[in-house]
Design an enzyme around this catalytic site. Structure first.
Site, PDB file in Angstrom:
ATOM      1  N   GLU A 199      -3.893  -6.911   3.383  1.00  0.00           N
ATOM      2  CA  GLU A 199      -3.486  -6.740   3.822  1.00  0.00           C
ATOM      3  C   GLU A 199      -4.716  -5.779   4.075  1.00  0.00           C
ATOM      4  OE1 GLU A 199      -0.501  -4.393   2.226  1.00  0.00           O
ATOM      5  OE2 GLU A 199       1.330  -5.599   1.880  1.00  0.00           O
TER       6      GLU A 199
ATOM      7  N   ARG B  96       1.644 -12.852  -3.729  1.00  0.00           N
ATOM      8  CA  ARG B  96       2.937 -12.934  -3.976  1.00  0.00           C
ATOM      9  C   ARG B  96       4.088 -13.117  -2.269  1.00  0.00           C
ATOM     10  NH1 ARG B  96       4.878  -8.477  -2.360  1.00  0.00           N
ATOM     11  NH2 ARG B  96       4.292  -6.569  -3.275  1.00  0.00           N
TER      12      ARG B  96
ATOM     13  N   HIS C  82       5.519   5.584   1.851  1.00  0.00           N
ATOM     14  CA  HIS C  82       4.376   4.551   1.696  1.00  0.00           C
ATOM     15  C   HIS C  82       5.121   3.427   1.689  1.00  0.00           C
ATOM     16  CE1 HIS C  82       1.952   8.221   1.840  1.00  0.00           C
ATOM     17  NE2 HIS C  82       2.486   8.201   0.584  1.00  0.00           N
TER      18      HIS C  82
END
Length: 777
Positions: free
Chosen positions: A308, A326, A268
């Site tokens: 995302e 970030r 992942h």
């Protein structure tokens, strides 16, 4: 009519957007000094921008990083002491970092990624101190930086944002979580609520395994992010991981720097990223950008952030995953395709700069030209489930120092390493990011494969060959590849992508260490006494064993050994050699007897002229193009050579790193690493003289005993996370008996024999390299 030789105009990279330097009422720059509260590659990256825009860079470091590249590159480096001091890791100590920044008169702090980069308390402490935080507001971070709170916020304030089916509740009891997993339907994905980077993440296909996987995810989440809370999501098996880079300013403007494809993942964690996504349509790209901008504007997002998404390939529907508050590891591919410097933009908006003033973003979107790919070069062994490695990088030579500059493509190395750097157990395994840009995806893939093959990283195991296997695999050429790319193709991807018979190739090139030593010896022989006497001379002219020879062992091939016999300067026979095996009755044999027997076998082989003559000789040449010592100034300095070699008229470039001869120790060998671009990585050889090889046989008795040892040992310093068996439990071969952590990665320790279990360490214990973890009796 156009000339037959004329070429269509080549698409060129966008020039880097230049941000004006903002000044205060006194005429001074708003930001003059930046403290980088991070380390390694990202610290080097921020230093580069600071240097370009005229800002003084300051870094902090712990004892293991005293000689690190980022410490050398910064304008000022401030020591923080031991990494495991009484107050814990200094990189996670908010009070210490803020005080240090104030003491050294920093105007702003850049958090990098990882560590405290998404910690709202850190951002708030910086703001309260009067300094600027080169990131979003604490309020934005508190809401968006946690997966659960982000989804709750969107459900309330932007219900039109598509969310993946799941559970984000605060009830973390096993019964509630199990009930929710049943409702969502398997397979499900367990994810740490407070973090990212693949930590605390487990895919569960079977209800019976849910409890165990949840416990592992919670344990990893607690250690990585300070919170064991998890969320559960429906796992979409044919999916893509696509993210949108956003940027906001203090006036409320939020823009999109468009998309990145991050579907090539192991455990992942992303290992190859590209921009733009080759699968995404322009309509879907704009729709996802619109959603990302909407999320940013809801909270007045400032600075760089990444929204995302998971995209279902079968339906083309996208679902919100999380916001990374970030700068991302993979930000360089966005910079390359949009002509931006994201770190410089962070400085610009933190200083009060307006994005509208730049006049660069049309309808909230950055321009996007060409195609960029990033590969993460990590110290790990893909053939051992990506087991991390550590040690000294004996040679680092990026391809930019080897390959001629491409007319159509561009390469970039964001690295925190150099020759002599240490890969430490205390830090992440990422060593360098390799980035290429080209006008088209096919050119970018081709160029990246060449750049990866010509990058020399010697001394630790890495995923270098594995990355090239991914790039060159036919399924990577298909834009529909999914997040299952690596798991589904693992057996193929661990094979060398260039040489089908890789073992045979490594055997064939085993002459290189011997030939290199012969040439080096010959070049200095005229200055030494007895110059005309050849190396390994024996005063027995009629003895058939008295031939010029070396012995080479290949550790990666289970210590496969070859005799390298020279017939003149350019003809060599490479002969496989097998040491005599010890049976059970001989395990207590005296070392002197083992030595005599092994050496007799070796001598007999040299004297068996008729058998040796049956081995085909190879015509070989070697040109030493350059040679230098490594940066170490002591007697243990390594020698780095660039070679051009031929074998049977096939030419190969070779880049070597040769360790000290080790002549002072009986049975020692010279360590020789040979990087071959045609092989895509390096080959490690152990080079012996006949005498030193014979002496090495004294250790055969100990090695034989170790071969049947049923007690797994720590291959590097680690910490025990859990002991899964009770004292006296019966173990079967392949069963997991213990879980340890090293370099921020969990590793299962398997039983290699059947028998009764006895632990040598308990949960939480620190283990040194080589110590026995448990015994099987």
């Amino acid at each position: 009519m156009a000339s037959r030789n004329s070429r269509s105009p080549v698409l060129e990279r966008l020039p880097v957007l230049q941000c004006p330097q903002l000044r205060n009422n006194n005429g001074d720059p708003v930001i003059r000094r930046v403290l980088i509260a991070n380390r390694g590659e990202i610290a080097c990256r921020v230093i580069e921008t600071c240097r370009r825009i005229g800002i003084i860079s300051m870094v902090v470091f712990t004892d293991p990083d005293e000689g690190a590249l980022y410490v050398k590159q910064a304008d000022q480096a401030i020591p923080l002491g031991a990494i495991a001091g009484p107050d814990g890791n200094p990189h996670l100590n908010i009070g210490l970092l803020v005080k240090t920044a104030l003491d050294y008169q920093a105007d702003a702090i850049h958090p990098g990624y990882g560590y405290l980069s998404e910690n709202s308390d850190f951002a708030e402490a910086i703001q309260k101190s009067g300094m600027l935080f080169l990131g979003p507001s604490p309020e934005s971070m508190a809401v968006l930086g946690n997966k659960r709170s982000a989804k709750d916020y969107l459900l309330q304030h932007a219900p039109e944002v598509p969310l993946i089916p799941g559970y984000n509740g605060s009830d973390q009891g096993i019964e509630r979580l199990l009930k929710e997993a049943d409702r969502i339907e398997y397979p499900v994905l367990i994810k740490a609520s407070a973090g990212g980077g693949g930590k605390g993440m487990r895919i569960v296909h079977d209800r019976n395994k849910f409890a165990d996987e949840l416990a592992r995810a919670q344990s990893e989440a607690e250690r990585s992010f300070g919170s064991s809370d998890c969320i559960i999501e429906k796992y979409i098996e044919r999916s893509k991981h696509i993210e949108i880079q956003i940027l906001g300013d203090t006036s409320g403007q939020v823009v999109s720097l468009l998309d990145r494809e991050c579907s090539i993942q192991r455990r992942h964690q992303k290992v190859i990223e590209e921009a733009p996504s080759p699968w995404l349509s322009n309509e879907l790209r704009k729709a996802m950008s619109k959603t990302a901008i909407q999320i940013g504007k809801l909270l007045g997002y400032v600075s760089a952030g990444t929204v995302e998404f998971i995209v279902d390939i079968d339906t083309s529907r996208y679902y919100f995953l999380e916001v990374n508050t970030r700068i991302q590891v993979e930000h360089p591919i966005t910079e390359e395709t949009t002509g931006t410097d994201i770190v410089a933009l962070q400085v610009y908006v933190a200083s009060g700069g307006s994005l509208d003033v730049l006049e660069y973003f049309q309808d909230g979107l950055a321009p996007q030209v060409g195609h960029a790919i990033e590969c993460r070069l990590c110290a790990e062994d893909p053939s051992r489930d990506f087991y991390p490695d550590l040690g000294t990088i004996q040679r680092w030579t990026p391809a930019s120092e080897i390959m001629p500059k491409s007319r159509d493509a561009y390469s970039r190395f964001d690295s925190g390493i150099e020759t002599g750097s240490q890969v430490s157990v205390y830090f992440d395994s990422l060593m360098a990011k390799i980035i290429v840009w080209a006008p088209t995806r096919s050119l970018a893939v081709t160029h990246m494969a060449k750049v990866m093959a010509h990058t020399v990283c010697i001394g630790v195991r890495s995923n270098q060959s594995f990355l090239q296997s991914c790039l060159l695999h036919e399924k990577f050429q298909d834009p529909e590849y999914t997040t299952s790319f690596i798991p589904n193709l693992m057996i193929t991807l661990v094979q060398n992508p260039y040489i089908k018979r890789g073992e045979e190739f490594q055997n064939l090139l085993s002459f290189i260490p011997s030939m290199l030593q012969r040439k080096k010896t010959a070049s200095t022989s005229s200055r030494r006494p007895f110059a005309k006497i050849p190396p390994s001379f024996k005063n027995q002219k009629m003895d058939a064993a008295n031939v010029p020879a070396g012995i080479v062992r290949i550790p990666a091939l289970h210590d496969k050994t070859h005799l390298v016999l020279w017939e003149g300067e350019q003809s060599v026979r490479i002969i496989p050699h097998t040491e005599p095996e010890n049976n059970d009755a001989e395990t207590d044999m005296k070392p002197s007897v083992i030595l005599a027997r092994g050496y007799n076998v070796l001598s007999s082989k040299f004297r068996d002229v008729s058998s040796l003559q049956k081995v085909h000789p190879h015509a070989v040449t070697m040109d030493i193009l350059s040679s230098k010592r490594s940066t170490r100034k002591d007697s243990n300095a390594w020698i780095l050579d660039d070679l051009s070699v031929t074998i049977d008229h096939k030419r190969y470039a070779a880049f070597t790193a040769c360790g000290p001869q080790g002549a002072s120790e009986a049975g020692s060998y010279q360590e020789v690493f040979v990087h071959i671009p045609a092989f895509g990585t390096y080959i490690k050889y152990h080079h012996f003289s006949r005498l030193s090889y014979g002496e090495s046989l004294r250790g055969s008795a100990k090695m034989a005993a170790a071969a049947v040892d049923k007690s797994p040992k720590a291959t590097m310093p680690c910490r025990v996370l859990s002991v899964l068996k009770e004292e006296g439990d019966m173990l079967k071969i392949g069963e997991i008996a213990m879980v340890v952590e090293s370099m921020k990665m969990e590793m299962n320790i398997l039983a290699t024999a059947e028998g009764k279990f006895a632990a040598k360490f308990q949960k939480g214990d620190a283990v040194e390299e080589g110590q026995v973890l448990f015994t099987v009796n």
